[in-house]
Design a protein around this motif. Structure first.
Motif, PDB file in Angstrom:
ATOM      1  N   ASP B  40      -4.301 -20.661  22.186  1.00  0.00           N
ATOM      2  CA  ASP B  40      -2.824 -21.662  21.550  1.00  0.00           C
ATOM      3  C   ASP B  40      -1.940 -20.680  20.921  1.00  0.00           C
ATOM      4  OD1 ASP B  40      -1.019 -23.505  20.911  1.00  0.00           O
ATOM      5  OD2 ASP B  40      -2.403 -24.616  19.596  1.00  0.00           O
ATOM      6  N   PRO B  41      -0.934 -20.309  21.766  1.00  0.00           N
ATOM      7  CA  PRO B  41       0.092 -19.293  20.831  1.00  0.00           C
ATOM      8  C   PRO B  41       0.953 -19.714  19.973  1.00  0.00           C
ATOM      9  CG  PRO B  41       0.839 -19.965  23.033  1.00  0.00           C
ATOM     10  CD  PRO B  41      -0.550 -20.849  22.920  1.00  0.00           C
ATOM     11  N   LYS B  73     -14.369  -8.875  26.815  1.00  0.00           N
ATOM     12  CA  LYS B  73     -15.150  -8.976  27.863  1.00  0.00           C
ATOM     13  C   LYS B  73     -15.298 -10.623  28.186  1.00  0.00           C
ATOM     14  CE  LYS B  73     -18.629  -6.138  28.196  1.00  0.00           C
ATOM     15  NZ  LYS B  73     -20.107  -5.916  28.195  1.00  0.00           N
ATOM     16  N   GLN B  74     -15.576 -11.253  27.026  1.00  0.00           N
ATOM     17  CA  GLN B  74     -15.951 -12.743  26.956  1.00  0.00           C
ATOM     18  C   GLN B  74     -14.677 -13.621  27.086  1.00  0.00           C
ATOM     19  OE1 GLN B  74     -18.252 -14.157  23.529  1.00  0.00           O
ATOM     20  NE2 GLN B  74     -19.677 -12.453  23.798  1.00  0.00           N
ATOM     21  N   HIS B  75     -13.376 -13.069  26.571  1.00  0.00           N
ATOM     22  CA  HIS B  75     -12.345 -13.875  26.645  1.00  0.00           C
ATOM     23  C   HIS B  75     -11.102 -13.005  27.263  1.00  0.00           C
ATOM     24  CE1 HIS B  75     -14.333 -16.437  24.067  1.00  0.00           C
ATOM     25  NE2 HIS B  75     -14.557 -15.502  23.098  1.00  0.00           N
ATOM     26  N   PRO B  76     -11.363 -12.604  28.521  1.00  0.00           N
ATOM     27  CA  PRO B  76     -10.273 -11.925  29.043  1.00  0.00           C
ATOM     28  C   PRO B  76      -8.849 -12.363  29.034  1.00  0.00           C
ATOM     29  CG  PRO B  76     -11.562 -12.743  30.751  1.00  0.00           C
ATOM     30  CD  PRO B  76     -12.306 -13.349  29.611  1.00  0.00           C
ATOM     31  N   GLU B  77      -8.561 -13.536  28.850  1.00  0.00           N
ATOM     32  CA  GLU B  77      -7.350 -13.993  28.950  1.00  0.00           C
ATOM     33  C   GLU B  77      -6.884 -14.754  27.946  1.00  0.00           C
ATOM     34  OE1 GLU B  77      -4.555 -13.632  30.951  1.00  0.00           O
ATOM     35  OE2 GLU B  77      -5.629 -12.555  32.440  1.00  0.00           O
ATOM     36  N   PRO B 103      -2.865 -12.649  26.806  1.00  0.00           N
ATOM     37  CA  PRO B 103      -3.073 -12.719  28.173  1.00  0.00           C
ATOM     38  C   PRO B 103      -2.056 -11.962  28.824  1.00  0.00           C
ATOM     39  CG  PRO B 103      -2.675 -14.795  26.738  1.00  0.00           C
ATOM     40  CD  PRO B 103      -2.548 -13.707  26.003  1.00  0.00           C
ATOM     41  N   SER B 104      -2.289 -11.729  30.256  1.00  0.00           N
ATOM     42  CA  SER B 104      -1.448 -10.856  30.797  1.00  0.00           C
ATOM     43  C   SER B 104      -0.076 -11.662  31.211  1.00  0.00           C
ATOM     44  CB  SER B 104      -2.238 -10.460  32.407  1.00  0.00           C
ATOM     45  OG  SER B 104      -2.721 -11.753  32.794  1.00  0.00           O
ATOM     46  N   GLU B 105       0.046 -12.958  31.223  1.00  0.00           N
ATOM     47  CA  GLU B 105       1.134 -13.659  31.417  1.00  0.00           C
ATOM     48  C   GLU B 105       1.451 -14.564  30.195  1.00  0.00           C
ATOM     49  OE1 GLU B 105       2.528 -13.040  34.770  1.00  0.00           O
ATOM     50  OE2 GLU B 105       4.170 -13.667  33.760  1.00  0.00           O
ATOM     51  N   PRO B 133      -5.400 -28.548  29.504  1.00  0.00           N
ATOM     52  CA  PRO B 133      -6.498 -28.556  28.398  1.00  0.00           C
ATOM     53  C   PRO B 133      -6.915 -27.109  27.748  1.00  0.00           C
ATOM     54  CG  PRO B 133      -7.068 -29.567  30.209  1.00  0.00           C
ATOM     55  CD  PRO B 133      -5.596 -29.313  30.527  1.00  0.00           C
ATOM     56  N   THR B 134      -7.442 -26.979  26.677  1.00  0.00           N
ATOM     57  CA  THR B 134      -7.959 -25.692  26.254  1.00  0.00           C
ATOM     58  C   THR B 134      -9.050 -25.306  27.153  1.00  0.00           C
ATOM     59  OG1 THR B 134      -8.987 -24.544  24.326  1.00  0.00           O
ATOM     60  CG2 THR B 134      -9.325 -26.828  24.441  1.00  0.00           C
ATOM     61  N   GLY B 135      -9.260 -24.050  27.320  1.00  0.00           N
ATOM     62  CA  GLY B 135     -10.203 -23.513  28.236  1.00  0.00           C
ATOM     63  C   GLY B 135      -9.926 -23.517  29.571  1.00  0.00           C
ATOM     64  N   GLN B 136      -8.648 -24.250  30.001  1.00  0.00           N
ATOM     65  CA  GLN B 136      -8.106 -23.855  31.420  1.00  0.00           C
ATOM     66  C   GLN B 136      -6.848 -23.348  31.291  1.00  0.00           C
ATOM     67  OE1 GLN B 136      -8.319 -27.879  33.347  1.00  0.00           O
ATOM     68  NE2 GLN B 136     -10.104 -28.224  32.311  1.00  0.00           N
ATOM     69  N   ARG B 137      -6.376 -22.635  30.150  1.00  0.00           N
ATOM     70  CA  ARG B 137      -4.888 -22.065  30.113  1.00  0.00           C
ATOM     71  C   ARG B 137      -5.074 -20.704  30.618  1.00  0.00           C
ATOM     72  NH1 ARG B 137      -4.526 -24.409  24.105  1.00  0.00           N
ATOM     73  NH2 ARG B 137      -4.264 -26.807  24.318  1.00  0.00           N
ATOM     74  N   TYR B 138      -4.051 -20.371  31.050  1.00  0.00           N
ATOM     75  CA  TYR B 138      -3.908 -18.652  31.514  1.00  0.00           C
ATOM     76  C   TYR B 138      -4.890 -18.567  32.680  1.00  0.00           C
ATOM     77  CZ  TYR B 138      -1.719 -18.268  26.991  1.00  0.00           C
ATOM     78  OH  TYR B 138      -0.971 -18.441  25.833  1.00  0.00           O
TER      79      TYR B 138
END
Lengths: 365, 143
Positions: B40-41, B73-77, B103-105, B133-138
């Motif tokens: 959540d930015p 590694k666990q949270h690449p985005e 995140p890359s974007e 929803p959180t977890g599916q972002r990026y």
């Protein structure tokens, strides 16, 4: 090398190689290649093939001799250990010299195991080793993290890994000293969490060789069993150092060092008595080399204090610093009985039993 | 839109060596470090999720960098930041905090206007990613 775009750069900044993510663009692959290179001594340029290096000066600059001399001065005996340490120091120096010629060689495996009887100086040597490796530029910080099974192994499922990893992280840049390492492996309990800890350590010893040195210490026979049942551990340990038992002369030297440090001195008559004491004590069970010497001197000081307090007349400075033969002759070793050290054991056991009893009662009722 | 929060956020992204040097700076002052992540930015999102426990009694940055890489590694985005806490009496606050991965974007924010009483306009920002929803972002960034 670094990215050139400032904050006002293109709207879609290319963050190549950032975040440890596998790079997608071609430019980032060479960048990560540069970043991943050796960060140490980037300024030092390679020497020409016909150049020479003054190893003696190099040695002096690294302060190796100081550490070795200190080792020699403060540790009595232990010749094979000292020799091995100076060999390791020489190897690291030569390795450094080779690198300056651009001769790449793999970083030597510096994990060690110290085996020997109690009180033979394993911990002390480990501490010196940490500062030696630090001076040679092998450890970045040169601190010592001393742990035992308690610090590595957890009490329930999932507790061990974070605990071990935490210890490893603390030891990064220094030396991880695992005392009584054989306790990690308990063959009688196949669900023991120690195995998990060993596996993490194995991984660390392999992958983080550049960041820390692991030293396993323990009594020789038990460590043999430990290494036999964990062949992976044994092969990852590059140096097996065996600490020999001290003979009586060395024990006398040790007591001389301890006394000098505490501003005491031996009466000339007390010297043969102490020698006799050490000879007898050495034959008895639970003899812990230097530690026993220290305990014997502690008790001699007790007797000296009692003697001085009960004696009539004034006490001179000379009286205060001198331990006489009587102070040692009071020991039970001369009656052919075991010394006080085992006495505390005997006293400790009934206390333990009485502490356990109420627990048994409550469990029964 | 590149999020700027914490230290160094107006500089080019820190390289791993620079991160390691900053970590060492904190360790030399005996500030324990911790790693946090979020997806959540929003700038008012102060409490991020902890990655593992804070790291105490470390001497060398290698241990923290290892953990940062583990978090990546666990949270690449996700956004990942490193906090250094100064426990000195009378300070007792986070002394350093900087982003080490994003995140890359980053889709950015939209401005929302709500009409209040008396035709007053209230403004707020809304991050586009939080529509998911959180977890599916990026997720769309992950190929």
């Amino acid at each position: 090398m670094k990215e050139q775009e400032g904050p006002g750069g293109p709207p879609k900044p290319k963050r190549a190689g950032f975040g440890g993510r596998p790079a997608s663009s071609s430019s980032s692959s060479e960048e990560s290649g540069e970043d991943g290179g050796e960060p140490q001594e980037p300024a030092e340029e390679l020497l020409a093939d016909d150049a020479t290096i003054d190893l003696v000066a190099d040695r002096a600059k690294a302060g190796v001799d100081e550490v070795l001399a200190e080792l020699d001065r403060e540790l009595v005996g232990l010749l094979p250990v000292k020799q091995r340490i100076s060999e390791i120091a020489a190897l690291l120096l030569v390795d450094r010299a080779r690198r300056r010629f651009g001769l790449e060689s793999e970083r030597p495996n510096l994990h060690m195991s110290f085996t020997g009887s109690p009180g033979t100086g394993k911990t002390t040597v480990a501490m010196r080793m940490a500062s030696l490796l630090h001076r040679l530029g092998y450890l970045r910080r040169g601190h010592l993290v001393a742990v035992t099974r308690d610090d590595l192994v957890g009490q329930y499922v999932g507790h061990t890994a974070p605990k071990t990893k935490d210890v490893v992280k603390r030891a990064m840049g220094g030396l991880l000293f695992i005392d009584e390492a054989y306790y990690l492996y308990r063959p009688e309990n196949e669900r023991d969490y120690g195995q998990e800890s060993i596996e993490i350590l194995l991984q660390v010893m392999e992958n983080d060789r550049d960041d820390l040195v692991v030293v396993l210490a323990g009594y020789a026979d038990r460590m043999d069993v430990f290494f036999k049942s964990n062949p992976g551990m044994s092969s990852r340990v590059g140096h097996h150092l065996d600490f020999p038992e001290y003979d009586v002369k060395e024990l006398l030297d040790i007591s001389g060092l301890i006394l000098a440090k505490q501003n005491f001195r031996l009466d000339p008559e007390a010297e043969p008595v102490l020698r006799d004491y050490l000879t007898r004590r050495r034959e008895q069970p639970r003899f812990a080399n230097a530690r026993s010497v220290r305990n014997a001197l502690e008790r001699a000081r007790l007797r000296q204090a009692r003697r001085l307090v009960t004696a009539e007349g004034d006490v001179s400075k000379d009286d205060l610093v001198t331990l006489i033969a009587d102070d040692f002759l009071g020991s039970r070793v001369f009656d052919g009985e075991p010394d006080d050290e085992s006495d505390t054991d005997a006293a400790g056991r009934p206390a333990e039993e009485s502490a356990e009893e109420p627990v048994k009662e409550s469990a029964g009722g | 839109m590149r999020i700027t929060q914490g230290q160094f956020s107006y500089l080019p992204e820190l390289t791993d060596e620079e991160i390691s040097a900053q970590v060492q700076y904190a360790l030399d002052r005996e500030w324990p470090l911790s790693i946090e992540y979020t997806d959540d930015p929003h700038p008012r999102n102060t409490y991020w999720e902890m990655h593992d426990l804070p790291m105490f009694d470390l001497k060398d940055a290698a241990g923290v960098v290892k953990e940062i890489n583990e978090a990546r590694k666990q949270h690449p985005e996700h956004y990942i930041r490193v906090n250094a806490y100064d426990a000195t009496l009378s300070r007792q606050t986070v002394a350093m905090s900087y982003i080490v991965q994003r995140p890359s974007e980053e889709p950015g924010f939209r401005l929302e206007r709500t009409e209040d009483s008396n035709r007053q306009i209230r403004y707020t920002t809304h991050a586009y990613v939080t529509d998911v929803p959180t977890g599916q972002r990026y997720k769309q960034n992950q190929q």
